[in-house]
Each structure stands twice: as C-alpha cells, then as structure tokens.
Design an enzyme around this catalytic site. Structure first.
Site, mmCIF file in Angstrom:
data_model
loop_
_atom_site.group_PDB
_atom_site.id
_atom_site.type_symbol
_atom_site.label_atom_id
_atom_site.label_comp_id
_atom_site.label_asym_id
_atom_site.label_seq_id
_atom_site.Cartn_x
_atom_site.Cartn_y
_atom_site.Cartn_z
ATOM 1 N N CYS A 66 49.558 39.432 46.413
ATOM 2 C CA CYS A 66 50.174 38.682 47.294
ATOM 3 C C CYS A 66 49.512 38.692 48.822
ATOM 4 O O CYS A 66 48.638 39.846 49.101
ATOM 5 C CB CYS A 66 51.643 39.440 47.399
ATOM 6 S SG CYS A 66 52.353 39.722 46.017
ATOM 7 N N ARG A 100 45.977 33.978 47.617
ATOM 8 C CA ARG A 100 46.300 35.395 47.105
ATOM 9 C C ARG A 100 47.584 35.290 46.219
ATOM 10 O O ARG A 100 47.621 36.201 45.472
ATOM 11 C CB ARG A 100 46.350 36.037 48.325
ATOM 12 C CG ARG A 100 45.160 36.683 49.079
ATOM 13 C CD ARG A 100 45.652 37.671 50.178
ATOM 14 N NE ARG A 100 45.789 38.715 49.642
ATOM 15 C CZ ARG A 100 44.921 39.956 49.519
ATOM 16 N NH1 ARG A 100 43.599 39.685 49.873
ATOM 17 N NH2 ARG A 100 45.093 40.985 49.113
ATOM 18 N N TRP A 135 52.589 36.687 44.494
ATOM 19 C CA TRP A 135 52.196 36.439 43.182
ATOM 20 C C TRP A 135 53.078 37.300 42.391
ATOM 21 O O TRP A 135 52.885 38.575 42.346
ATOM 22 C CB TRP A 135 50.769 36.689 43.037
ATOM 23 C CG TRP A 135 50.193 36.602 41.743
ATOM 24 C CD1 TRP A 135 49.818 35.263 41.190
ATOM 25 C CD2 TRP A 135 50.038 37.407 40.478
ATOM 26 N NE1 TRP A 135 49.299 35.309 39.837
ATOM 27 C CE2 TRP A 135 49.600 36.549 39.363
ATOM 28 C CE3 TRP A 135 50.157 38.950 40.311
ATOM 29 C CZ2 TRP A 135 49.299 37.226 38.266
ATOM 30 C CZ3 TRP A 135 49.871 39.357 39.182
ATOM 31 C CH2 TRP A 135 49.397 38.650 37.888
ATOM 32 N N ASN A 181 52.341 44.291 49.005
ATOM 33 C CA ASN A 181 51.445 43.618 48.128
ATOM 34 C C ASN A 181 51.024 44.937 47.268
ATOM 35 O O ASN A 181 50.815 46.056 47.926
ATOM 36 C CB ASN A 181 50.121 43.237 48.709
ATOM 37 C CG ASN A 181 49.044 42.988 47.957
ATOM 38 O OD1 ASN A 181 49.070 42.596 46.765
ATOM 39 N ND2 ASN A 181 47.763 43.120 48.388
ATOM 40 N N GLY A 182 51.104 44.853 46.010
ATOM 41 C CA GLY A 182 50.785 45.759 45.103
ATOM 42 C C GLY A 182 51.719 46.372 43.960
ATOM 43 O O GLY A 182 52.621 45.473 43.869
ATOM 44 N N GLU A 237 31.754 30.198 31.065
ATOM 45 C CA GLU A 237 32.151 29.871 32.601
ATOM 46 C C GLU A 237 32.670 28.421 32.446
ATOM 47 O O GLU A 237 33.651 28.257 33.328
ATOM 48 C CB GLU A 237 31.054 30.222 33.533
ATOM 49 C CG GLU A 237 31.294 29.921 34.995
ATOM 50 C CD GLU A 237 32.401 30.626 35.636
ATOM 51 O OE1 GLU A 237 33.125 31.366 35.188
ATOM 52 O OE2 GLU A 237 32.868 29.856 36.758
ATOM 53 N N LYS A 241 36.482 27.586 33.433
ATOM 54 C CA LYS A 241 36.905 26.441 34.665
ATOM 55 C C LYS A 241 37.988 25.661 33.894
ATOM 56 O O LYS A 241 38.864 25.155 34.347
ATOM 57 C CB LYS A 241 35.747 25.763 35.044
ATOM 58 C CG LYS A 241 34.732 26.173 35.920
ATOM 59 C CD LYS A 241 35.144 26.762 37.256
ATOM 60 C CE LYS A 241 35.805 28.182 37.120
ATOM 61 N NZ LYS A 241 35.370 29.395 37.428
ATOM 62 N N GLU A 288 41.412 27.296 33.350
ATOM 63 C CA GLU A 288 42.384 27.748 34.633
ATOM 64 C C GLU A 288 42.521 26.105 35.317
ATOM 65 O O GLU A 288 43.814 26.147 35.809
ATOM 66 C CB GLU A 288 41.494 28.483 35.745
ATOM 67 C CG GLU A 288 40.253 28.998 35.406
ATOM 68 C CD GLU A 288 39.587 29.981 36.678
ATOM 69 O OE1 GLU A 288 40.405 30.768 37.336
ATOM 70 O OE2 GLU A 288 38.683 29.510 37.026
ATOM 71 N N HIS A 302 29.011 31.379 12.084
ATOM 72 C CA HIS A 302 29.508 32.979 11.666
ATOM 73 C C HIS A 302 31.274 32.796 11.791
ATOM 74 O O HIS A 302 31.868 33.803 11.597
ATOM 75 C CB HIS A 302 29.145 34.062 12.177
ATOM 76 C CG HIS A 302 27.270 34.190 12.066
ATOM 77 N ND1 HIS A 302 27.007 34.751 10.928
ATOM 78 C CD2 HIS A 302 26.576 34.270 12.961
ATOM 79 C CE1 HIS A 302 25.709 34.789 11.151
ATOM 80 N NE2 HIS A 302 25.343 34.183 12.462
ATOM 81 N N LYS A 305 43.710 34.082 43.542
ATOM 82 C CA LYS A 305 42.350 34.187 43.716
ATOM 83 C C LYS A 305 41.858 35.795 43.503
ATOM 84 O O LYS A 305 41.028 36.202 43.078
ATOM 85 C CB LYS A 305 41.981 33.576 44.853
ATOM 86 C CG LYS A 305 40.367 33.603 44.999
ATOM 87 C CD LYS A 305 39.892 32.426 45.972
ATOM 88 C CE LYS A 305 38.416 32.255 45.841
ATOM 89 N NZ LYS A 305 37.944 31.609 44.438
#
Ligand code: AGP
Length: 588
Positions: A2, A27, A74, A100-101, A465, A469, A472, A488, A583
C-alpha cells in the site's frame, strides 16, 4: 504494497495528498482514502477504485485542513470494499490511521480490544492500530508513550501514520519503509520518496521502530523506547519529470520506448563502485543471486553471462525460496540481490537471513535510497529513472546492463561494453520500430488460451520474462520453456491449435532450437520466430538485427514487451495497472 502519506504544514493538505497518492499509486490501487483535520474534527473520505476516479467522485480536493493522511490499498486482509479502505478510525474519532504491511497478530489484538469494548468497522488487520492507540492514550495521555506501547505489541512488518484530532501527525515503521520529507512549509511522512519528491528532496529515512512526531511546527524523532534521537537528512536525487507519461498512452509504453536510452545508463557505472563491487564478488567462495519475478529472470541470465565470460559459478535462487536453502550459506558466501524497488519483502528477508550467517551482500537496485541498498555491503544502480508501469520493462534491461558492466570488469574489459554502447542503442531502436508487427501478432494471439515461448541458454530467461509480461499484462496463460525440455513433457500440450514463439537468433543454440521448431511444426502448431534470419519453419517472423550474440537478450525482450502491451490493449486490460498486482511487493 500500500502507499501511505501524511502531511502537516502551511498548505491545504488534501491537494498535496492526492498528488502524492497519484505518484505512489503503483504500490496498490484497490481503494483510496484521505483523512484531514479541520477545527479539531477528523474528516474521512474513502472508496474503491483508482485515485483519480475516487477523488473526483468524493471531492477529496475540497476537503479542508492543513493536516492529513492518505492511502492507496493493495488488499491483504479483507475484501476490496469501502469499509476496508483506509484510513481507519478508532471508536471516538480522535485518531485515524493508514497502514502498510501485515499485523500478523491482529486476531489476538482485535479479540482483546473487542473484549474491552471497542467495535470494529472493517475486516482489516490495520484497524487494530487505531483502536490500540485510542486505548493506550486513555491510559498514558502522551502520544510518544502510546506509540511505544502500541508498537511493542505489534508483530509483523508495518509502517503506519496516524493523525490525531488535536492536529498531531505521527508515524512508525518496522521492516516496511517510512520516510520523512522536510519541505519549506511542512513535513511529509511517506512510504516512498515519490510521495513528496515533487515538493522537497530533503528526506530522513527512519530506522526500524523509530517514531516520528510532527507537533506544532516541529518534527521530533524517537527510538523504540521513546528516547529522542537524531537522524541524518539525506538529499534525494531523482529525475522527477520522468515519472509522467508524456505523449504516450501509457507509462508502460513510454518505459518500453525509453529503453533506447535507459539501457545505456546501467552500463555507466562509477569505476570506484564497480571495482569494490567486483572485488567482493571475486573474494567469494560461493555466489548466490536472488530476486523475485522479473528480477529473478535477471539473476538467471546473470548465471549464464558470469559463467560464459567471467568463468564464475553462481547459483540463482528465487527470493521466496531463499531461506530454505540457507544451510549452504556462510561467511565466505556472497549474496547478489537484484531488485528494481529495493523494497521487495522476499528479497529483503533473504538478505537479512544471509547477513545473519556473516555472508556479504551485493545488490543491483534502481532506487539507491531503498532498504536493499542500505542493507548491502556494496550496490550498483540501474539508473533507469522511475518505473511506474507495474510490469517491469526498462528496469529489466537496465538490470541486464549492470550485469554486463560487472561481467566486463570481471573479464578484464574483454567484452568491450563501452565501445558497443551506440550499437546497442541503435539495435534497440531497430526492434522498437517493429511495433506494427507486434500489433498484428497481438491480433493473431488475442483469442488463444495458452501461449508458449521457447528459448535455450541465454534466451531461456528471456522466454520466461516474455511469458511473465504476457501473463501480467493480458491475463492469458503464457509459459516460457527451455527449448530442450520440450520433448521431456511440454510437447504433449502442443496440437494444431497451438501457436509457439521461438527465440532463436544466430548463435551456438541456433540449430538445436530450429530442430525444436520443426518438431513443434510437425505436430501441426504454428511458429512465430524471433530471430536474426528467416526460416521456412516460421509462420510469422520478427526480424531482430544481427548482433554480438552475448548481448542478444537486451534486444530480443523488446518485441515481447511490445507484444504483451498490445495484447493487453486488444483484451481491454489496463497495461499500467494489471489486476491483483502491485509494483512494490512488500509483504511475504
Ligand atoms: C515484474 O513485471 C513484476 N511486476 C514483478 O515480478 C517484479 O519483478 C517483482 O515483484 C520484483 O520486484 P523488484 O524488482 O522491485 O524486487
């Protein structure tokens, strides 16, 4: 995850707080809220949604008062609802809190508070802090003592700011960042320097358990026992303008395009810093590289590059798994932590565990004032400017640039990165000009359920990567696969409806990967080749320029980023703020 901000000064608080929240929105963006103090009353306004829309709908701008707090959320505990949005008030409306936390023991604390008569309005862990402050103040009547008492009972990582109806603003932190900004007309207490950097570059980074109090016109700092302490004022350097999206439709698109320049900044390391960083690396008996998400992909690529050019053996470990392999780590080990934000909880925890064993810590960060940089024995910065888009783009290529610069130093500058800088910039320019091609491919892929991306050796971390992308930004299932692993198992997934992307520029993996492409094609799937040369096996082709093969990763990720961005637009997803993500992931 947050963002929290507090302000007390000579200006109206609400407009400053809205702007701060807008800049820190990356955030968390589930809900937003503000509390201001006017004539001894706490006014709270909050709602579900992004800063701009909630602020407009609820008229934040008009909230009176020169003292206030703000929050973007968040969600961790409790759904995304108005009631769970911060700020949270205590029963008597004399204190409101933004947090936040995660308060790990909030259930016990809440139970005790309820049995002493407190009633709760939200399902959050955060609301306990407001009630605890109210409870403590009824006993000790001194805000610092109340803070000391409350903080001593909290378990978990936290940063919170409280505003009291008498006009006092206070904040404290433990393992979550909290920074005081000192401007000409007042004080900010924020989870990120971006929360106040538009007003001042003078900052105090609070130590764990510090308590900051803004009362009257003054700032007072205390340690966890309530003793007055002094903390150094740091001047924070940052290119503020770069945080705007300019003429681009989205921050993400701007940040992808900025790579033509930012990719070079990571290579421009101060020689003294680079030498001390490399010396620590060279003295290590064992080197572990850690990071999360995109930064882990940089770690994985570093393993290949260090091995190939510097002949150094390293072990990449996901930060969230790091503590479970701690048995290997000792005082002769070096941990190289890679993180854009420098605030990722999994990364910080790994580093703290490692430090307890006496291991040395190196880091590659984008934010030089971050917690990770502060914990490191030596760090190098990516220098790509603020990255606002939640999906890492320019920070990824920036991290790779730093890794190339380190490798170059380690191998006696035989890579010659400095002399290749112009060629790298123009190769990136070339791939950026393929944007129309990626828009067409986005049309082709938008209705698929699954997308596979293959790569071998250096191209395998890029396949991972690229898939991250796409996941997300578009919410499609995408999977990066080591090309040689296809037979395999994953080959069983392939049929005539599949489309597989193959990263295959000309290098020592070229022929093997071309054979893999043929194996896929013979199962009826379509192939998109990302390569320096066309081949009949490719149904669609992204032509990347011929280049120094060790540097291909810097180039080949760009069309995948563009593809993910344009796929997001086709799927009506917001590329800057993907659902459910934030983020800076500051919770475990
Ligand atoms: C990348 O696109 C993601 N948003 C995410 O995986 C990110 O890389 C990860 O959370 C690590 O962040 P950091 O680099 O700030 O530590």
């Amino acid at each position: 995850m947050c963002s929290i901000i507090g302000y007390k000064g000579a200006s109206y608080a609400a407009p400053l707080i809205i702007e701060s929240l807008r800049r820190m929105e990356y955030r968390g963006y589930d809900s937003v809220g503000i509390a201001t103090i006017d004539a001894g009353n706490i006014l709270v306004s909050k709602g579900v949604g992004k800063v701009a829309e909630v602020s407009r709908a609820l008229g934040f701008q008009k909230m009176p008062g020169q003292i206030g707090i703000g929050h973007t959320r968040w969600a961790t505990h409790g759904g995304i609802t108005n009631a769970n949005a911060h700020p949270h008030e205590a029963c008597t409306s004399k204190v409101a809190v933004v947090h936040n936390g995660i308060i790990e023991n909030y259930r016990e604390l809440k139970r005790d508070l309820i049995s002493s008569g407190h009633s709760f309005k939200s399902e959050t862990d955060s609301e306990v802090i407001a009630h605890m402050l109210e409870e403590s103040l009824s006993v000790v009547q001194d805000k610092v003592k109340a803070f000391v008492k409350v903080c001593s009972k909290l378990k978990g990582a936290y940063a919170f700011v409280a505003v009291f109806s008498d006009g006092t603003l206070c904040g404290s932190r433990y393992d979550e960042p909290l920074i005081v900004g000192l401007s000409n007309d007042g004080y900010f207490i924020s989870s990120d320097v971006l929360g106040f950097l538009q007003y001042t570059d003078k900052a105090i980074f609070l130590d764990n358990k510090d308590i900051a109090v803004v009362a009257g016109e003054n700032l007072y700092l205390y340690d966890s026992d309530g003793n007055a302490v002094r903390r150094e004022i740091t001047q924070v350097a940052w290119e503020l303008g770069a945080a705007d999206k300019g003429a681009y439709a989205h921050h993400t698109l701007k940040e992808i395009h900025e790579q033509r320049k930012t990719v070079l900044s990571g290579m421009d390391q101060n020689e003294k810093d680079l030498i001390s960083f490399c010396d620590i690396l060279l003295q290590a008996k064992s080197v572990y590289i850690t990071g999360s998400g995109t930064s882990y992909h940089s770690a994985l690529l570093a393993k290949y590059i260090f091995a190939k050019l510097a002949k150094i053996r390293t072990e990449p470990i996901l930060s969230s798994e790091f503590q479970y392999v701690l048995d290997f780590i000792d005082k002769d080990s070096v941990i190289l932590a890679i993180s854009q934000s420098g605030e990722t909880a999994d990364v910080l925890n790994s580093v703290k565990h490692a430090k307890e064993t006496g291991a040395k810590v190196l880091s590659i960060v984008n934010i030089s004032t971050s917690s990770l940089a502060r914990l490191s024995d030596s760090f190098l910065t990516v220098n790509c400017g603020p990255e606002v888009g939640v999906a890492a783009t320019k920070s990824f290529t920036g991290q790779l640039s730093v890794i190339y610069a380190v490798t170059d130093r380690l191998c006696g500058y035989s890579l010659g990165i400095v002399s290749k800088k112009q060629a790298i910039a123009s190769a990136i320019e070339d791939v950026l000009s393929l944007e129309d091609n990626t828009i067409k491919l986005a049309d082709l892929l938008k209705d698929l359920r699954d997308i596979y991306i293959l790569g071998k050796s250096l191209h395998y971390p890029i396949a991972l990567e690229g898939a991250l992308k796409i996941k997300e930004l578009t919410y499609l299932h995408a999977e990066g696969i080591a090309a040689g692993e296809l037979k395999h198992g994953p080959l069983a997934l392939i049929d005539e409806n599949s489309i597989v992307m193959v990263i295959n520029p000309r290098d020592n993996t070229f022929n093997d990967v071309l054979s893999n492409a043929h194996e896929i094609k013979s199962r009826g799937a379509k192939i998109i080749g990302i390569s320096t040369e066309p081949d009949e096996v490719y149904d669609h082709f992204i032509n990347i320029p011929n280049f120094d093969s060790i540097l291909y990763p810097l180039i080949e990720i760009v069309p995948l980023q563009l593809l993910a961005y344009h796929l997001a637009l086709k799927k009506n997803a917001d590329p800057d703020y993907p659902r459910n993500l934030a983020k800076s992931v500051t919770v475990k």
